[in-house]
Design a protein around this motif. Structure first.
Motif, PDB file in Angstrom:
ATOM      1  N   ASP A 225      18.602  -8.420  -1.325  1.00 27.70           N
ATOM      2  CA  ASP A 225      18.144  -7.184  -1.962  1.00 27.70           C
ATOM      3  C   ASP A 225      18.894  -5.997  -1.353  1.00 27.70           C
ATOM      4  N   TRP A 226      19.548  -5.214  -2.176  1.00 28.83           N
ATOM      5  CA  TRP A 226      20.290  -4.056  -1.678  1.00 28.83           C
ATOM      6  C   TRP A 226      19.373  -3.032  -1.009  1.00 28.83           C
ATOM      7  N   ASN A 227      18.091  -3.087  -1.346  1.00 23.65           N
ATOM      8  CA  ASN A 227      17.179  -2.078  -0.803  1.00 23.65           C
ATOM      9  C   ASN A 227      16.285  -2.620   0.304  1.00 23.65           C
ATOM     10  N   ASN A 228      16.365  -3.919   0.541  1.00 24.51           N
ATOM     11  CA  ASN A 228      15.588  -4.541   1.604  1.00 24.51           C
ATOM     12  C   ASN A 228      16.306  -5.832   1.999  1.00 24.51           C
ATOM     13  N   ALA A 229      17.327  -5.680   2.850  1.00 24.86           N
ATOM     14  CA  ALA A 229      18.293  -6.756   3.079  1.00 24.86           C
ATOM     15  C   ALA A 229      17.695  -8.017   3.702  1.00 24.86           C
ATOM     16  N   ASP A 230      16.455  -7.937   4.185  1.00 23.14           N
ATOM     17  CA  ASP A 230      15.841  -9.137   4.761  1.00 23.14           C
ATOM     18  C   ASP A 230      15.303 -10.088   3.688  1.00 23.14           C
ATOM     19  N   TYR A 231      15.208  -9.593   2.463  1.00 19.86           N
ATOM     20  CA  TYR A 231      14.609 -10.399   1.393  1.00 19.86           C
ATOM     21  C   TYR A 231      15.561 -10.574   0.215  1.00 19.86           C
ATOM     22  N   TYR A 232      15.293 -11.610  -0.575  1.00 24.30           N
ATOM     23  CA  TYR A 232      16.065 -11.824  -1.801  1.00 24.30           C
ATOM     24  C   TYR A 232      15.498 -10.983  -2.946  1.00 24.30           C
ATOM     25  N   ALA A 233      16.370 -10.607  -3.855  1.00 23.62           N
ATOM     26  CA  ALA A 233      15.943  -9.983  -5.112  1.00 23.62           C
ATOM     27  C   ALA A 233      16.638 -10.709  -6.258  1.00 23.62           C
ATOM     28  N   VAL A 234      16.117 -10.550  -7.464  1.00 23.28           N
ATOM     29  CA  VAL A 234      16.755 -11.138  -8.640  1.00 23.28           C
ATOM     30  C   VAL A 234      17.626 -10.072  -9.300  1.00 23.28           C
ATOM     31  N   TYR A 235      18.889 -10.390  -9.458  1.00 30.05           N
ATOM     32  CA  TYR A 235      19.825  -9.461 -10.113  1.00 30.05           C
ATOM     33  C   TYR A 235      19.964  -9.845 -11.580  1.00 30.05           C
ATOM     34  N   VAL A 236      19.860  -8.850 -12.439  1.00 24.82           N
ATOM     35  CA  VAL A 236      20.029  -9.080 -13.875  1.00 24.82           C
ATOM     36  C   VAL A 236      21.316  -8.370 -14.299  1.00 24.82           C
ATOM     37  N   LEU A 237      22.259  -9.169 -14.803  1.00 25.71           N
ATOM     38  CA  LEU A 237      23.593  -8.641 -15.107  1.00 25.71           C
ATOM     39  C   LEU A 237      23.959  -8.882 -16.567  1.00 25.71           C
ATOM     40  N   PRO A 238      24.893  -8.077 -17.080  1.00 25.95           N
ATOM     41  CA  PRO A 238      25.324  -8.268 -18.470  1.00 25.95           C
ATOM     42  C   PRO A 238      26.061  -9.578 -18.688  1.00 25.95           C
ATOM     43  N   LEU A 479      27.539  -6.359  13.155  1.00 24.72           N
ATOM     44  CA  LEU A 479      28.359  -7.172  12.250  1.00 24.72           C
ATOM     45  C   LEU A 479      28.230  -8.654  12.619  1.00 24.72           C
ATOM     46  N   GLN A 480      27.925  -9.485  11.633  1.00 23.85           N
ATOM     47  CA  GLN A 480      27.819 -10.921  11.915  1.00 23.85           C
ATOM     48  C   GLN A 480      29.143 -11.606  11.597  1.00 23.85           C
ATOM     49  N   LYS A 481      29.624 -12.420  12.542  1.00 21.94           N
ATOM     50  CA  LYS A 481      30.889 -13.134  12.337  1.00 21.94           C
ATOM     51  C   LYS A 481      30.602 -14.513  11.773  1.00 21.94           C
ATOM     52  N   ARG A 482      31.324 -14.879  10.757  1.00 25.76           N
ATOM     53  CA  ARG A 482      31.257 -16.251  10.252  1.00 25.76           C
ATOM     54  C   ARG A 482      32.678 -16.808  10.273  1.00 25.76           C
ATOM     55  N   ILE A 483      32.973 -17.549  11.304  1.00 28.10           N
ATOM     56  CA  ILE A 483      34.344 -17.996  11.516  1.00 28.10           C
ATOM     57  C   ILE A 483      34.468 -19.506  11.306  1.00 28.10           C
ATOM     58  N   ALA A 484      35.364 -19.896  10.455  1.00 25.92           N
ATOM     59  CA  ALA A 484      35.829 -21.285  10.261  1.00 25.92           C
ATOM     60  C   ALA A 484      34.807 -22.212   9.588  1.00 25.92           C
ATOM     61  N   ASP A 546      30.933  -9.042   3.329  1.00 22.08           N
ATOM     62  CA  ASP A 546      29.812  -8.881   2.416  1.00 22.08           C
ATOM     63  C   ASP A 546      28.944  -7.726   2.905  1.00 22.08           C
ATOM     64  N   PRO A 547      29.000  -6.576   2.210  1.00 22.63           N
ATOM     65  CA  PRO A 547      28.259  -5.405   2.675  1.00 22.63           C
ATOM     66  C   PRO A 547      26.750  -5.599   2.624  1.00 22.63           C
ATOM     67  N   SER A 548      26.281  -6.473   1.741  1.00 23.05           N
ATOM     68  CA  SER A 548      24.833  -6.629   1.618  1.00 23.05           C
ATOM     69  C   SER A 548      24.252  -7.496   2.737  1.00 23.05           C
ATOM     70  N   GLN A 549      25.117  -8.051   3.584  1.00 22.36           N
ATOM     71  CA  GLN A 549      24.639  -8.768   4.765  1.00 22.36           C
ATOM     72  C   GLN A 549      25.297  -8.266   6.042  1.00 22.36           C
ATOM     73  N   ASN A 550      26.293  -7.394   5.894  1.00 19.36           N
ATOM     74  CA  ASN A 550      27.120  -6.947   7.010  1.00 19.36           C
ATOM     75  C   ASN A 550      27.709  -8.147   7.771  1.00 19.36           C
ATOM     76  N   THR A 551      28.381  -9.011   7.008  1.00 21.02           N
ATOM     77  CA  THR A 551      29.013 -10.197   7.594  1.00 21.02           C
ATOM     78  C   THR A 551      30.497 -10.237   7.220  1.00 21.02           C
ATOM     79  N   ILE A 552      31.313 -10.734   8.149  1.00 19.50           N
ATOM     80  CA  ILE A 552      32.669 -11.116   7.745  1.00 19.50           C
ATOM     81  C   ILE A 552      32.751 -12.630   7.806  1.00 19.50           C
ATOM     82  N   ASP A 597      24.120   0.003   5.347  1.00 19.50           N
ATOM     83  CA  ASP A 597      23.844   0.159   6.772  1.00 19.50           C
ATOM     84  C   ASP A 597      24.051  -1.150   7.545  1.00 19.50           C
ATOM     85  N   GLU A 598      23.612  -1.161   8.807  1.00 19.83           N
ATOM     86  CA  GLU A 598      23.923  -2.287   9.685  1.00 19.83           C
ATOM     87  C   GLU A 598      23.262  -3.595   9.260  1.00 19.83           C
ATOM     88  N   LYS A 599      22.197  -3.498   8.457  1.00 17.70           N
ATOM     89  CA  LYS A 599      21.541  -4.726   8.004  1.00 17.70           C
ATOM     90  C   LYS A 599      22.030  -5.164   6.632  1.00 17.70           C
TER      91      LYS A 599
END
Ligand SMILES: [Zn+2]
Length: 736
Positions: A225-238, A479-484, A546-552, A597-599
């Motif tokens: 969720d872009w507004n509450n990064a600890d939780y999932y949200a449902v995205y509705v897209l075209p 920032l969370q690192k996801r390597i390899a 990924d900005p919505s998790q602050n991960t590389i 933000d950081e989260k």
């Protein structure tokens, strides 16, 4: 004439995008429906994509650079800049037309010219560069996993092995595929082909099996969720459009669309197989196009999606009641229920104008257009999983569009298909065989060094207030690192499907696996995010922020071949994987990333004044790129590549900070290695596509436009006023 060529080439590249996006899009597996896909502009990849037909290089035809200066759009603060006159040396045909330049005039071409002239495009590829070279290597490793399976002892790997083997065998079994022909697809599409009324269409769209196996009139994704990064949200897209960018539909007539080979040959071929006469197929295609053209007006263009304000525009939290009110007659609740996503506390509606338009179009008088769009889109989505004749028609058309010659071997194509269909299973097998703990540790250590250099840079940044600086450092520290490869994998022991010997086929396997992923998606609704779970396919030759998790994420696939080797010198290491890491971290602080933000919440942490100063710096970069003309009369679109260009620019700055700490650092070796990392040959068609659609700068600009901003480059090669690589100090870019 030029206008016509431009328009035609635009249509061609639209198809190419559509093609690059197509393929089993209903299978919502991990890695295909990540957070950032929801927003369109959020996730960023390091690799440049493929691309289209232009009229010739600006510089070679002698019409580029200063001559056209007056016509160029110039942004504030950089009016009067001399446009760079480098030839677009990514295109091999253009390189053949020019003399060898001095490296003071065109660094990218001077370093790579021999390679560019000698190298040939591999069969089935429209471009070739070190990333593609590594991708081919990884494809070979994957093909080897399939051809020479190891005896596994770990239960999860045994299960993965069974699944990939089952699918691989079905894919390679052309006798059965030819015998089945169109039947599996026909079975799936018949309920849709029989739809005549709006009620019948609603009933079709409300079925869970439709959500799993066919194109829908919306797209649904469950992610952070872009507004509450600890939780999932449902995205509705075209909906997706066959020509990709909605912009093209405003330029196209019905006749244009009907003569496009992708419509006229690929989709028509499948429609005729489905039992339509040629004349009926024309009717179906025309009605499909009518809907696409009507709805395209209300869907964001590629340029709008890459704009700075795109995420804010796309962030529209809604409740189900609000969605229903906006959707009017369009049965949004039923469709989301088919996905099992109707019970979410939060929906993010990315494009409200699209939903309002669907309310108007979802009408009894319009039902045939809606139905025929769904038939055409679903049909082309399965083109590579049917019989040989459809497969061959598909690749002939795609090669015509991209300029590639020849086709990949069946073994390689089968490996691609398995990799797409069972990404996590293949990823686990790949990690087990090819990604070592040592690589993970080494690259992780390098990443820490780069993060330290970044922290120092932020601390010294003169344009930031203390308040904004603190927030920026907090973001970096989180920032969370996801390597390899991940330490923890999701349990997929329940995933299964019928193989050929059990009466299954490629399409029924899609249904079974699709149902599994939809169930996984449903289980995440309203739940807390587990940040230890990676959603990327680690066998990719790619990296992301990924900005919505602050991960590389640096996928295992990118950490090998000429891109990474433990024996590399520091100069080579910085120029390759170091650049990739620094680039990805920079996305946390590009004009889109810096809004999170950081989260991973979309939350403004900037003071007004700092934000303004930052925007002005980015404006200068946009204007700089707007001034560059790779094809005659066709300029870069600065706003389209802004985020990627910022990431490139800041990455170079960080690498040079690291270099300054290294005793005896060889700058010449570093800059040459860096230039070699971005050596590319590609077709005119593909380059034109990249220029008009890709969010990354063209490869030659990822070198020349970046190095000319830094003193170290001028000092190393003695660049002076009058040299092609020279840029006056007051015109140089600095975003961070
Ligand atoms: Zn990037």
């Amino acid at each position: 004439m030029t206008g016509l060529i431009k328009r035609y080439t635009a249509l061609l590249c639209a198809v190419l995008i559509a093609v690059s996006m197509s393929g089993c899009q209903n299978i919502q597996g991990p890695g295909t429906g990540s957070t950032s896909d929801a927003g369109g502009s959020a996730q960023t990849a390091v690799e440049a994509q493929t691309g289209e037909t232009g009229q010739g290089p600006a510089s070679v035809t002698g019409n580029g650079g200063d001559d056209n200066g007056d016509d160029l759009h110039t942004g504030e603060g950089i009016v009067g800049v001399d446009a760079a006159t480098w030839v677009d040396s990514d295109v091999q045909q253009f390189v053949r037309l020019v003399d060898r330049p001095r490296l003071e005039d065109d660094f990218h071409l001077a370093v790579n010219m021999d390679w560019m002239l000698e190298t040939e495009l591999p069969a089935g590829y429209p471009s070739f560069d070190p990333i593609t070279e590594r991708s081919i290597e990884v494809d070979g490793q994957i093909a080897d996993i399939l051809k020479n399976p190891e005896k596994e002892t770990d239960p999860a790997l045994i299960h993965d092995q069974e699944l990939v083997q089952k699918y691989y065998k079905m894919w390679m079994d052309w006798d059965t595929r030819n015998e089945l022909g169109i039947e599996p697809l026909k079975e799936r599409l018949e309920p849709l082909m029989n739809v005549q009324t709006l009620d019948e269409l609603t009933a079709y769209l409300s079925r869970p099996e439709t959500a799993i196996s066919a194109t829908e009139l919306l797209q649904c994704d469950v992610s952070m969720d872009w507004n509450n990064a600890d939780y999932y949200a449902v995205y509705v897209l075209p909906v997706d459009l066959i020509f990709g960018d909605s912009m093209y539909y405003g330029m196209m007539s019905e006749d244009d669309a009907m003569s496009e080979p992708y419509y006229d040959e690929v989709i028509r071929h499948i429609l005729v197989d489905l039992g339509y006469s040629d004349e009926e197929a024309t009717g179906v295609l025309k009605r499909c196009f009518a809907f696409e053209q009507d709805i395209a007006e209300y869907i964001m263009t590629t340029e709008e999606q890459s704009a700075r304000d795109a995420v804010v525009k796309e962030n529209n939290p809604r409740t189900m009641e609000q969605l229903e009110a906006e959707a009017g007659d369009f049965p949004i609740r039923q469709m989301l229920a088919a996905y099992g996503a109707d019970g979410s506390d939060t929906y993010i509606l990315t494009e409200p104008e699209w939903l309002a338009a669907m309310d108007v179009l979802y009408d009894e008088d319009y039902v045939q257009n809606l139905r025929d769009y769904l038939i055409c889109y679903t049909a082309q989505d399965y083109a590579t999983l049917l019989d040989r004749s459809t497969y061959d028609v598909y690749y002939e058309v795609i090669n015509g569009i991209s300029g590639a010659q020849g086709t990949k071997s069946d073994e390689k194509s089968a490996a691609d298909a398995v990799n797409t269909f069972l990404p996590m299973q293949m990823g686990r097998l790949y990690a087990d065989r090819y990604v070592t703990d040592e690589t993970k540790k080494e690259v992780s250590d390098l990443t820490d060094e780069i993060i330290d250099a970044y922290r120092d840079m932020l601390k010294e940044e003169s344009f930031l207030s203390e308040e904004t600086r603190r927030s920026a450092v907090t973001k970096l520290d989180n920032l969370q690192k996801r390597i390899a490869k991940p330490d923890k994998w999701e349990d997929d022991s329940g995933l299964t499907f019928k193989g050929g010997e059990e009466g299954g086929n490629l399409l029924s396997a899609q249904d079974q696996v699709g149902a599994y992923w939809v169930e996984r998606m449903r289980s995440r609704v309203n739940q807390k995010v587990d940040r230890d779970i990676w959603t990327s396919r680690i066998q990719q030759v790619n990296a992301f922020y990924d900005p919505s998790q602050n991960t590389i994420t640096l996928c295992g696939g990118i950490l090998g071949g000429s891109l990474y080797d433990a024996s590399m010198s520091r100069e080579e290491l910085f120029a390759s994987v170091g650049d990739t890491v620094a680039h990805e971290i920079s996305h946390a602080f590009d004009t889109t990333g810096a809004q999170f933000d950081e989260k991973g919440n979309l939350r403004n942490w900037w003071t007004e004044e700092d934000q303004k100063a930052f925007a002005q710096r980015a404006d200068k970069l946009v204007a700089y790129f707007d001034n560059i003309e790779p094809f005659q009369d066709v300029n870069c679109v600065g706003s389209q590549i802004e985020g990627e260009a910022i990431a490139d620019l800041v990455a170079m700055k960080i690498l040079l900070r690291l270099a300054a700490r290294e005793p005896g650092f060889d700058y010449d070796k570093f800059f040459r290695s860096f230039s070699e990392t971005w050596k590319t040959i590609t077709t005119i068609q593909t380059e034109y596509y990249t220029l008009s659609q890709d969010t990354h700068p063209l490869a030659y600009l990822r070198v020349n436009a970046m190095v000319q901003q830094f003193d170290e480059f001028y000092d190393t090669y003695g660049i002076r006023k009058g040299d092609g690589m020279y840029l006056a100090p007051d015109q140089r870019l600095e975003v961070w």
